[in-house]
Design a protein around this motif. Structure first.
Motif, PDB file in Angstrom:
ATOM      1  N   LEU A 157     -58.138  36.088  59.569  1.00 21.94           N
ATOM      2  CA  LEU A 157     -58.267  34.644  59.771  1.00 21.94           C
ATOM      3  C   LEU A 157     -59.380  34.040  58.916  1.00 21.94           C
ATOM      4  CD1 LEU A 157     -57.841  34.423  63.654  1.00 21.94           C
ATOM      5  CD2 LEU A 157     -56.243  33.571  61.923  1.00 21.94           C
ATOM      6  N   GLY A 158     -60.129  34.913  58.224  1.00 22.99           N
ATOM      7  CA  GLY A 158     -61.221  34.431  57.375  1.00 22.99           C
ATOM      8  C   GLY A 158     -62.490  34.122  58.125  1.00 22.99           C
ATOM      9  N   GLU A 159     -62.648  34.674  59.326  1.00 20.41           N
ATOM     10  CA  GLU A 159     -63.853  34.425  60.117  1.00 20.41           C
ATOM     11  C   GLU A 159     -65.067  35.136  59.519  1.00 20.41           C
ATOM     12  OE1 GLU A 159     -63.280  35.535  64.142  1.00 20.41           O
ATOM     13  OE2 GLU A 159     -62.055  33.789  64.634  1.00 20.41           O
ATOM     14  N   THR A 160     -66.233  34.559  59.766  1.00 20.43           N
ATOM     15  CA  THR A 160     -67.471  35.182  59.297  1.00 20.43           C
ATOM     16  C   THR A 160     -68.375  35.595  60.453  1.00 20.43           C
ATOM     17  OG1 THR A 160     -68.476  32.984  59.076  1.00 20.43           O
ATOM     18  CG2 THR A 160     -67.451  33.945  57.104  1.00 20.43           C
ATOM     19  N   LYS A 161     -68.192  34.999  61.632  1.00 19.21           N
ATOM     20  CA  LYS A 161     -69.075  35.354  62.747  1.00 19.21           C
ATOM     21  C   LYS A 161     -68.593  36.618  63.443  1.00 19.21           C
ATOM     22  CE  LYS A 161     -66.951  32.334  66.268  1.00 19.21           C
ATOM     23  NZ  LYS A 161     -67.244  31.205  67.185  1.00 19.21           N
ATOM     24  N   GLU A 162     -69.504  37.250  64.159  1.00 20.38           N
ATOM     25  CA  GLU A 162     -69.184  38.483  64.854  1.00 20.38           C
ATOM     26  C   GLU A 162     -68.304  38.212  66.067  1.00 20.38           C
ATOM     27  OE1 GLU A 162     -72.665  40.707  65.833  1.00 20.38           O
ATOM     28  OE2 GLU A 162     -72.852  41.511  63.788  1.00 20.38           O
ATOM     29  N   ALA A 163     -67.521  39.224  66.444  1.00 22.87           N
ATOM     30  CA  ALA A 163     -66.633  39.082  67.592  1.00 22.87           C
ATOM     31  C   ALA A 163     -67.406  38.865  68.891  1.00 22.87           C
ATOM     32  CB  ALA A 163     -65.748  40.323  67.714  1.00 22.87           C
ATOM     33  N   SER A 164     -68.629  39.373  68.946  1.00 25.75           N
ATOM     34  CA  SER A 164     -69.433  39.205  70.156  1.00 25.75           C
ATOM     35  C   SER A 164     -69.733  37.739  70.443  1.00 25.75           C
ATOM     36  CB  SER A 164     -70.740  39.992  70.038  1.00 25.75           C
ATOM     37  OG  SER A 164     -71.477  39.567  68.905  1.00 25.75           O
ATOM     38  N   GLU A 165     -69.576  36.874  69.437  1.00 20.39           N
ATOM     39  CA  GLU A 165     -69.806  35.442  69.603  1.00 20.39           C
ATOM     40  C   GLU A 165     -68.530  34.682  69.966  1.00 20.39           C
ATOM     41  OE1 GLU A 165     -71.614  34.049  66.018  1.00 20.39           O
ATOM     42  OE2 GLU A 165     -73.119  35.640  65.982  1.00 20.39           O
ATOM     43  N   HIS A 166     -67.415  35.379  70.027  1.00 18.51           N
ATOM     44  CA  HIS A 166     -66.133  34.728  70.300  1.00 18.51           C
ATOM     45  C   HIS A 166     -66.051  34.191  71.728  1.00 18.51           C
ATOM     46  CE1 HIS A 166     -63.545  36.865  67.003  1.00 18.51           C
ATOM     47  NE2 HIS A 166     -64.302  35.889  66.521  1.00 18.51           N
ATOM     48  N   THR A 167     -65.418  33.053  71.865  1.00 15.17           N
ATOM     49  CA  THR A 167     -64.960  32.621  73.179  1.00 15.17           C
ATOM     50  C   THR A 167     -63.697  33.410  73.501  1.00 15.17           C
ATOM     51  OG1 THR A 167     -63.514  30.900  72.291  1.00 15.17           O
ATOM     52  CG2 THR A 167     -65.829  30.293  72.721  1.00 15.17           C
ATOM     53  N   THR A 168     -63.241  33.318  74.728  1.00 19.09           N
ATOM     54  CA  THR A 168     -62.011  34.022  75.100  1.00 19.09           C
ATOM     55  C   THR A 168     -60.844  33.563  74.239  1.00 19.09           C
ATOM     56  OG1 THR A 168     -62.754  34.315  77.386  1.00 19.09           O
ATOM     57  CG2 THR A 168     -60.383  34.447  76.976  1.00 19.09           C
ATOM     58  N   GLU A 169     -60.754  32.267  73.976  1.00 20.48           N
ATOM     59  CA  GLU A 169     -59.650  31.740  73.159  1.00 20.48           C
ATOM     60  C   GLU A 169     -59.741  32.245  71.728  1.00 20.48           C
ATOM     61  OE1 GLU A 169     -56.956  30.167  74.210  1.00 20.48           O
ATOM     62  OE2 GLU A 169     -57.810  30.593  76.179  1.00 20.48           O
ATOM     63  N   GLU A 170     -60.945  32.352  71.190  1.00 22.83           N
ATOM     64  CA  GLU A 170     -61.109  32.871  69.823  1.00 22.83           C
ATOM     65  C   GLU A 170     -60.731  34.341  69.752  1.00 22.83           C
ATOM     66  OE1 GLU A 170     -64.687  30.058  67.998  1.00 22.83           O
ATOM     67  OE2 GLU A 170     -65.194  31.765  69.291  1.00 22.83           O
TER      68      GLU A 170
END
Length: 456
Positions: A157-170
């Motif tokens: 998806l081209g994300e740069t932030k870590e998964a630990s910062e994800h919301t449930t929807e992300e």
């Protein structure tokens, strides 16, 4: 003077031959028609013979030749069914193809909520891809599958932030993107009746809205044949096949991360049950029952077994019995035969030159003998696992005559090797050099050349 009139006559012949002709290409429709006819002649032979010879617990099963992809045995092998954690072979190969094993994966709150069986990862922790892959394939941990899928899905998806910062929807969006990649890979491999929703094989259903506005309900499923083909891709075709084999054949893997120590034990007990077994994956859900996919290499043969719905508790060992039965049948009843060693009556003729008419020829015969060569890059398998009584049908076709111009490399014929009416190898015959057609310029040069000879 006689030489001049000969040249003039030759020029007239050249001019008469100009116009209205085109290069002949090679069309293999006749081969296809013959192959179809052979298939209809043989498709009813021995139907049910293997089913009579083998008694399996699995509701769907397949024995596949890993080299050619040929189905050696099938029982409901194209019936869509749930496949539980055998799903993880696709998860593993996609992760290997999209990340380096040294990369670090951060854990999201969503990945940490996955149900048992699990590694019990915690939000904010970091693990290497390698560590999570061993957790995935040896212990079949569902949270490891989600963490890896979320990591790769985020990358796609081209994300740069870590998964630990994800919301449930992300987190769900990243997992959905990974599932899309799983389905894209399935199509690439040629699996026509497989649909992935989860990276760990947990039973799932999703609702799709089609372009025409209609609604389609899809379940997480595959077929025994497709599952075997996915494993074939993992061990034979993927650029990461060596790493896949290394991980899935490892018996024990220990690591320490985040102040905790972990030990992963391989639950593919079949690795120790039969000589030559080298990879595989088990699976179970209440819906899928016990499932298994594995490969064995012995006596010059490499075969894959896939079993779906192979018993429910308390019948955990049925899958091992069925695997032994299928692999044993393959070892006992099939031998490898190379197509290049098959004899056929036309072999001595297929490299004979082909006459090309209306061609530029210094002797003014209007015909050239064009050499034919066999393309070393043949399509299909070099050989096939076959039963002793099976026959190889060889369909041979070559152009009897060509009309100039003919370019070097033009296909002028082919040899097809068939078993049970299916083409398994195709060898192309091609023109060894270019033959130009007679044209005004060439005719003029021939007339002038001979005029100068006649009147030096």
């Amino acid at each position: 003077m006689r030489g001049f009139f000969c040249a003039l006559f030759a020029g007239i012949l050249c001019l008469e031959s100009i116009g209205g002709f085109c290069r002949q290409g090679y069309v293999s429709e006749e081969i296809r028609e013959q192959a179809t006819h052979l298939f209809h002649e043989t498709e009813e032979k021995e139907v049910g013979q293997l089913q009579e010879d083998l008694h399996l617990y699995a509701q769907a099963a397949v024995l596949l030749d890993a080299d050619s992809g040929r189905v050696l045995y099938g029982k409901n092998e194209e019936t869509p069914m749930a496949m539980a954690s055998t799903t993880k072979i696709m998860t593993c190969i996609l992760v290997l193809e999209n990340a380096k094993v040294e990369e670090e994966v951060s854990i999201s709150a969503y990945a940490a909520t996955m149900p048992k069986v699990k590694l019990y990862v915690k939000k904010g922790e970091h693990y290497t891809v390698r560590e999570l892959l061993f957790s995935l394939m040896l212990e079949s941990h569902n949270d490891a599958a989600a963490a890896l899928a979320e990591y790769i899905g985020g990358k796609l998806l081209g994300e740069t932030k870590e998964a630990s910062e994800h919301t449930t929807e992300e987190s769900k969006a990243a997992l959905h993107r990974f599932a899309q990649a799983m389905n894209e890979k399935a199509v690439e491999i040629g699996c026509e009746d497989t649909w992935f929703i989860t990276p760990n094989g947990l039973d799932a259903t999703e609702t799709l809205t089609l372009p025409d506005g209609s609604i389609l309900e899809k379940e997480h499923h595959t077929t025994a044949k497709d599952l075997a083909c996915i494993l074939r891709y993992c061990i034979r075709e993927s650029s990461q096949r060596d790493l896949f084999r290394e991980i899935t054949r490892t018996q024990e893997y220990c690591f320490t991360e985040n102040g905790r120590s972990f030990q992963c034990h391989n639950h593919n007990a079949f690795l120790q049950m039969m000589d030559g077994a080298f990879t595989g994956k088990t699976g179970f859900t209440n819906k899928a029952g016990y499932c298994y996919v594995g490969a064995l290499e012995r006596d010059g043969k490499c075969m894959i077994v896939a079993l779906l719905a192979c018993g429910w508790p308390n019948h955990k060992t049925y899958k091992w019995r069925d695997s032994r039965e299928l692999f044993g049948y393959g070892l006992e009843n099939f031998v490898y035969r190379k197509f290049g060693e098959e004899e056929f009556s036309g072999r001595e003729q297929y490299l004979m030159p082909i006459p090309v008419t209306e061609a530029q020829d210094e002797e003014l015969t209007g015909e050239v003998q064009l050499a034919v060569e066999l393309d070393p890059e043949a399509e299909g398998a070099e050989g096939l696992l076959m039963r002793a009584h099976e026959k190889v049908e060889i369909l041979y076709r070559k152009e009897k005559e060509l009309k100039a111009p003919v370019k070097e490399g033009t296909t002028v014929g082919e040899i097809c090797y068939l078993v049970d009416g299916e083409i398994w190898r195709r060898e192309r015959l091609y023109a060894a050099w270019t033959v130009e057609a007679v044209d005004l310029s060439w005719c003029g040069r021939q007339i002038l050349k001979r005029f100068l000879v006649a009147f030096p």
